[in-house]
Design a protein around this motif. Structure first.
Motif, short mmCIF file in Angstrom:
data_model
loop_
_atom_site.label_atom_id
_atom_site.label_comp_id
_atom_site.label_asym_id
_atom_site.label_seq_id
_atom_site.Cartn_x
_atom_site.Cartn_y
_atom_site.Cartn_z
N GLY A 1 0.75 -1.17 -0.02
CA GLY A 1 0.05 0.15 0.06
C GLY A 1 0.94 1.23 0.07
O GLY A 1 0.44 2.43 -0.70
N SER A 2 2.11 1.36 0.51
CA SER A 2 2.95 2.51 0.90
C SER A 2 3.33 2.57 -0.85
O SER A 2 3.58 3.84 -1.14
N ASP B 1 -6.37 7.31 -0.15
CA ASP B 1 -5.57 6.34 0.69
C ASP B 1 -6.67 5.35 1.20
O ASP B 1 -7.51 5.78 2.15
N ALA C 1 -6.31 2.30 1.99
CA ALA C 1 -5.69 1.04 2.32
C ALA C 1 -6.58 0.34 3.43
O ALA C 1 -6.62 -0.93 3.68
N GLN C 2 -7.45 1.13 4.15
CA GLN C 2 -8.37 0.27 5.22
C GLN C 2 -9.73 0.39 4.62
O GLN C 2 -10.43 -0.07 5.68
N SER D 1 -4.12 -1.59 0.10
CA SER D 1 -3.01 -2.38 0.95
C SER D 1 -3.55 -3.80 1.16
O SER D 1 -4.84 -3.85 1.50
N LYS E 1 -5.27 -5.83 7.17
CA LYS E 1 -6.46 -4.90 6.40
C LYS E 1 -7.67 -6.03 6.10
O LYS E 1 -7.69 -7.24 6.19
C1 LIG Z 1 -1.69 -0.01 5.86
C2 LIG Z 1 -1.82 1.49 5.35
C3 LIG Z 1 -0.95 1.81 4.49
C4 LIG Z 1 0.28 1.21 3.98
O1 LIG Z 1 0.17 -0.07 3.45
P1 LIG Z 1 1.12 -1.35 3.54
O2 LIG Z 1 0.65 -2.31 2.70
O3 LIG Z 1 1.40 -1.56 4.80
O4 LIG Z 1 2.37 -0.48 2.72
C5 LIG Z 1 -1.14 3.27 4.02
N1 LIG Z 1 -1.98 4.00 4.42
C6 LIG Z 1 -3.00 3.57 5.43
C7 LIG Z 1 -3.93 4.36 6.12
C8 LIG Z 1 -2.98 2.34 5.85
O5 LIG Z 1 -3.66 1.94 6.83
#
Ligand SMILES: *Cc1c(COP(=O)(O)O)cnc(C)c1O
Length: 390
Positions: free
Chosen positions: A74-75, A171, A173-174, A195, A200
């Motif tokens: 996700g990063s 973003d 990711a969540q 991510s 997640k």
């Molecule tokens: C987990 C997360 C990321 C990064 O994801 P990774 O896969 O761990 O690199 C970025 N932003 C948020 C809000 C996250 O919760």
């Protein structure tokens, strides 16, 4: 009576409750996952390939976008998104301070300046009013974070993005599967970043990430940049990075993806149960519950309560002693991190962010969490306030 049923009907105060137990969801699909992994091993193909193609199509379909592009985390999805829109030195990118570090590090690593804004206390998400005041001629992008699984207030952010010609990078990711005004997370800006980190809502057996977009040009850029900017072979017109998705991760995720809808529904059921259980114990003053917004579908990556009046640490210790897992997402706001000292942001400049960092406490919410376990969690919290009035 099965043991599960026994636990449901007879909650037991010393039952340990983990914050997250991924083995419970893996157990039910263990054979399918093993078959998928063996298939990849036998194929001899370990980076990208047909499993990644299949996952990209499936995620594009879930998010209702034209393209999804796998990457290593996700990063990296955030980094690739900003690289694709040419963020660099002299640019500003508006981000919340109350989020995971990666939201801001992607900006920093490209030599641009993260401009931190405050949150709305009720949703924990980026406050559009603060975003408006933070826009300057140098603003290149806004990164709203759909924190804990609830979409940021996108409608005013989209207006700002259109008015000022600023990119909007989610973003998410969540928030895989979350909705805002009936529209899917990942389809609310120009780019969505996901991510597959194990905590997640769709978690792999390691790191993984994905970008979503409906722009053909951006999707092409993502594919180019994730593979060293190489096209055709050993020819580089731009400098990219190495950030591809492993075939084994994709194979595992393709199996898990079939459960995503029911897992998100189980998280929603667990959130409703907490609300009911807390309403039954009369702690309105001591415990502030998280809210779902009517126009949003929350997917509850975290169930985060607030414990005001400086009692959070004592409550957390009390729960830890009773084997109830909790976590603080996030204890130190990003604008207060040492690595961003040179930005010279004064303490107290983002009051809601600083207050949230002192008050939040995330409780177990994973899909297979039992009602009896939730009763134990709420029971201990009630007992804490009963026996230790401040
Ligand atoms: C987990 C997360 C990321 C990064 O994801 P990774 O896969 O761990 O690199 C970025 N932003 C948020 C809000 C996250 O919760």
């Amino acid at each position: 009576m099965s043991t599960d049923l026994a636990r449901q009907t007879a909650p037991c105060a010393d039952l340990p409750v983990p914050l997250l137990d991924v083995s419970r969801s893996n157990e039910a699909i263990r054979e399918q996952i093993l078959d998928a992994v063996v298939r990849v091993i036998d194929s001899g193909r370990f980076v990208l390939g047909p499993d990644v193609d299949e996952l990209e199509k499936a995620v594009a379909a879930i998010c209702e976008v034209k393209h999804a592009v796998g990457c290593a985390s996700g990063s990296d999805a955030l980094l690739l998104a900003l690289m694709a829109i040419n963020v660099g030195a002299g640019d500003e990118v508006i981000v919340p301070s109350f989020t995971f570090f990666a939201t801001s590090s992607a900006v920093w690593r490209l030599g641009a300046r993260p401009v931190f804004v405050d949150i709305e206390p009720r949703t924990f998400n980026m406050d559009p009013q603060s975003v408006r005041s933070a826009i300057t001629p140098a603003t290149k992008a806004i990164i709203p974070v759909h924190l804990f699984g609830l979409c940021a207030e996108m409608s005013p952010l989209r207006k700002l993005s259109e008015q000022h010609g600023i990119h909007l990078v989610e973003d998410a990711a969540q928030a895989i599967g979350a909705k805002y005004d009936g529209q899917m997370a990942g389809n609310l800006g120009q780019v969505g970043c996901f991510s597959f980190y194990p905590t997640k809502n769709l978690g792999g057996f390691g790191d993984g990430g994905m970008l979503t977009t409906s722009s053909d040009a951006l999707a092409r850029r993502f594919r180019l940049l994730r593979g060293h900017g190489m096209h055709p072979r050993y020819t580089h017109d731009v400098v990219g990075i190495n950030s591809r998705l492993d075939s084994i991760q994709a194979a595992v995720l393709n199996v898990k993806l079939r459960q995503l809808g029911s897992w998100n529904a189980a998280r929603q059921r667990n959130a409703r149960r907490y609300t009911e259980l807390f309403e039954g114990v009369g702690l309105e003053k001591q415990v502030v519950l998280p809210q779902n917004e009517n126009h949003c579908e929350h997917v509850w990556n975290q169930y985060t309560i607030r414990i005001p009046a400086g009692r959070r640490e004592a409550l957390r210790d009390y729960l830890r002693e009773r084997n109830v897992g909790t976590e603080i997402y996030y204890p130190i706001p990003l604008h207060r991190q040492k690595c961003f000292q040179s930005l010279e942001i004064s303490t107290g400049s983002l009051p809601e962010t600083e207050r949230a960092a002192k008050e939040v406490l995330s409780l177990p919410i994973f899909p297979e969490l039992l009602e009896a376990e939730q009763q134990v969690v709420v029971g201990h919290i009630r007992q804490f306030f009963d026996t230790r009035p401040s």
